[in-house]
Design a protein around this motif. Sequence first.
Motif, PDB file in Angstrom:
ATOM      1  N   CYS A   7     -46.780  48.458 -27.590  1.00  0.00           N
ATOM      2  CA  CYS A   7     -45.452  47.854 -27.472  1.00  0.00           C
ATOM      3  C   CYS A   7     -45.113  47.019 -28.702  1.00  0.00           C
ATOM      4  O   CYS A   7     -45.923  46.222 -29.168  1.00  0.00           O
ATOM      5  CB  CYS A   7     -45.412  46.981 -26.224  1.00  0.00           C
ATOM      6  SG  CYS A   7     -43.880  46.051 -26.055  1.00  0.00           S
ATOM      7  N   LEU A  55     -39.858  46.540 -22.265  1.00  0.00           N
ATOM      8  CA  LEU A  55     -39.116  46.956 -23.453  1.00  0.00           C
ATOM      9  C   LEU A  55     -39.199  48.477 -23.565  1.00  0.00           C
ATOM     10  O   LEU A  55     -40.280  49.055 -23.622  1.00  0.00           O
ATOM     11  CB  LEU A  55     -39.683  46.296 -24.723  1.00  0.00           C
ATOM     12  CG  LEU A  55     -38.995  46.699 -26.036  1.00  0.00           C
ATOM     13  CD1 LEU A  55     -37.521  46.288 -26.051  1.00  0.00           C
ATOM     14  CD2 LEU A  55     -39.708  46.095 -27.244  1.00  0.00           C
ATOM     15  N   GLN A  57     -38.549  51.687 -25.791  1.00  0.00           N
ATOM     16  CA  GLN A  57     -38.615  51.763 -27.247  1.00  0.00           C
ATOM     17  C   GLN A  57     -38.940  53.175 -27.721  1.00  0.00           C
ATOM     18  O   GLN A  57     -39.678  53.896 -27.063  1.00  0.00           O
ATOM     19  CB  GLN A  57     -39.679  50.783 -27.748  1.00  0.00           C
ATOM     20  CG  GLN A  57     -41.013  50.904 -27.020  1.00  0.00           C
ATOM     21  CD  GLN A  57     -41.865  49.642 -27.145  1.00  0.00           C
ATOM     22  OE1 GLN A  57     -42.352  49.326 -28.218  1.00  0.00           O
ATOM     23  NE2 GLN A  57     -42.033  48.915 -26.038  1.00  0.00           N
ATOM     24  N   SER A 223     -34.716  50.219 -29.786  1.00  0.00           N
ATOM     25  CA  SER A 223     -34.913  49.590 -28.475  1.00  0.00           C
ATOM     26  C   SER A 223     -33.725  49.854 -27.556  1.00  0.00           C
ATOM     27  O   SER A 223     -32.586  49.930 -28.009  1.00  0.00           O
ATOM     28  CB  SER A 223     -35.047  48.070 -28.627  1.00  0.00           C
ATOM     29  OG  SER A 223     -36.068  47.731 -29.513  1.00  0.00           O
ATOM     30  N   LEU A 225     -32.203  48.129 -24.120  1.00  0.00           N
ATOM     31  CA  LEU A 225     -32.513  46.776 -23.672  1.00  0.00           C
ATOM     32  C   LEU A 225     -31.937  46.404 -22.314  1.00  0.00           C
ATOM     33  O   LEU A 225     -30.746  46.610 -22.039  1.00  0.00           O
ATOM     34  CB  LEU A 225     -31.993  45.785 -24.720  1.00  0.00           C
ATOM     35  CG  LEU A 225     -32.626  45.953 -26.115  1.00  0.00           C
ATOM     36  CD1 LEU A 225     -31.759  45.302 -27.182  1.00  0.00           C
ATOM     37  CD2 LEU A 225     -34.036  45.386 -26.136  1.00  0.00           C
TER      38      LEU A 225
END
Length: 414
Positions: A7, A55, A57, A223, A225
Amino acid sequence: MMTTSNCRHCGHNLSLTFVDLGTAPPSNSYVTAEQLAEPETYFPLRVLVCDECWLVQTQDFAERDVFFSADYAYFSSTSKSWLAHAQSYVETMAERFDLTTSSCFVEVASNDGYLLQYVQELKVPCYGIEPTHSTAVASREKGIETHEEFFGRDLAKRLRNAGKSADLIAANNVLAHVPDINDFLAGFSILLKDTGVVTFEFPHLMRLVSECQFDTIYHEHYSYLSLLAVDRIATANGLHVFDVEEIGTHGGSLRVYAQRADQQPYPLSDNVSMLLQRERDAGMATREYYAAFQTSVYDIRNGAMRYLMDAKDRGLSVAAYGAAAKGNTFMNFCGIRSDLIEYVCDMAPAKQGKYMPGSRLPIERPNKIEETKPDRILIFPWNIKNEVAAQLSYVGDWDAKFVIAIPQIEEFSP
Ligand SMILES: [Zn+2]
């Protein structure tokens, strides 16, 4: 090629896939006529979820330079609805936070000065930070001081030492594009004055999922979000989120307000806990929520392909509008080529005469539509479909219809 499966925020091992869109070239790598005889470089387009901090990603595998091109920069001032949004933002912030001629307003990713020009009109001192040369030049031509660099701890320290601390920082539509989200967020806690405020606007992951906006996924967009993730990452980097609003831009965005965690001059709004609870209620802190997305993406692709093949069988001609990232992700994931969509038109002169990466759809000037009179016009940027449809309203003269593919295939008349 180097790959990492940890991450970007917390370093936790990434074991959960949100969506796998196959492989695609970088969405800004437009192909020239001479390059048609050459190969293109494809990268996996796979999005992972951290089940520690949530998160979402893109998988990491290249230096950001590969995905960062100054040649095809998007000039924010070309969109009227975007300018109206910027002006309204500036007026709202100036009033809420009492900005005056002795304040300092900063915008990170200030582009061509589309927003700071309204700050100038209010006579509030301001400057911009913008790493793309072509847009930074356009911004300076408007008389706006512009620092041509990427934002993070290092730049924030230098600006602070130079007496350029900020009362208000706008960081709109940039947070998702930043590879090192920790360094980026930490920069704000350094650059803000004790009573300063930073606002972040970004597309809300909850809307991306509920409306299956998979075409907003591309390599440059690192990302995706939720408030759950942003609140946690901001806190870890010296910021305190004290308010949040839902706004309509980019298919549904959040505007998050943060202040320095060591100062906290503003009270915490109930909006924050209410939205965090709604995200938890939707399942955004569970693995199942993310694991279900891929199936929805296949459903959209299948519906779009059925529509386009049916149009082909009926002898209808189809063109597209908007040669940008959304169209590239959509075309490459669906495997659509110029037999199903003949060309795409775009206002940007730098793209005209070139070809879309991967799909190699020719990019034409918008007046190609008047010349060729297609039966259907697929609008890739569904978030501004009304603005595009108004610009192209003349297609009603030959009974053409507009089409959007997301959240599902849908025709509408001019
Ligand atoms: Zn994490």
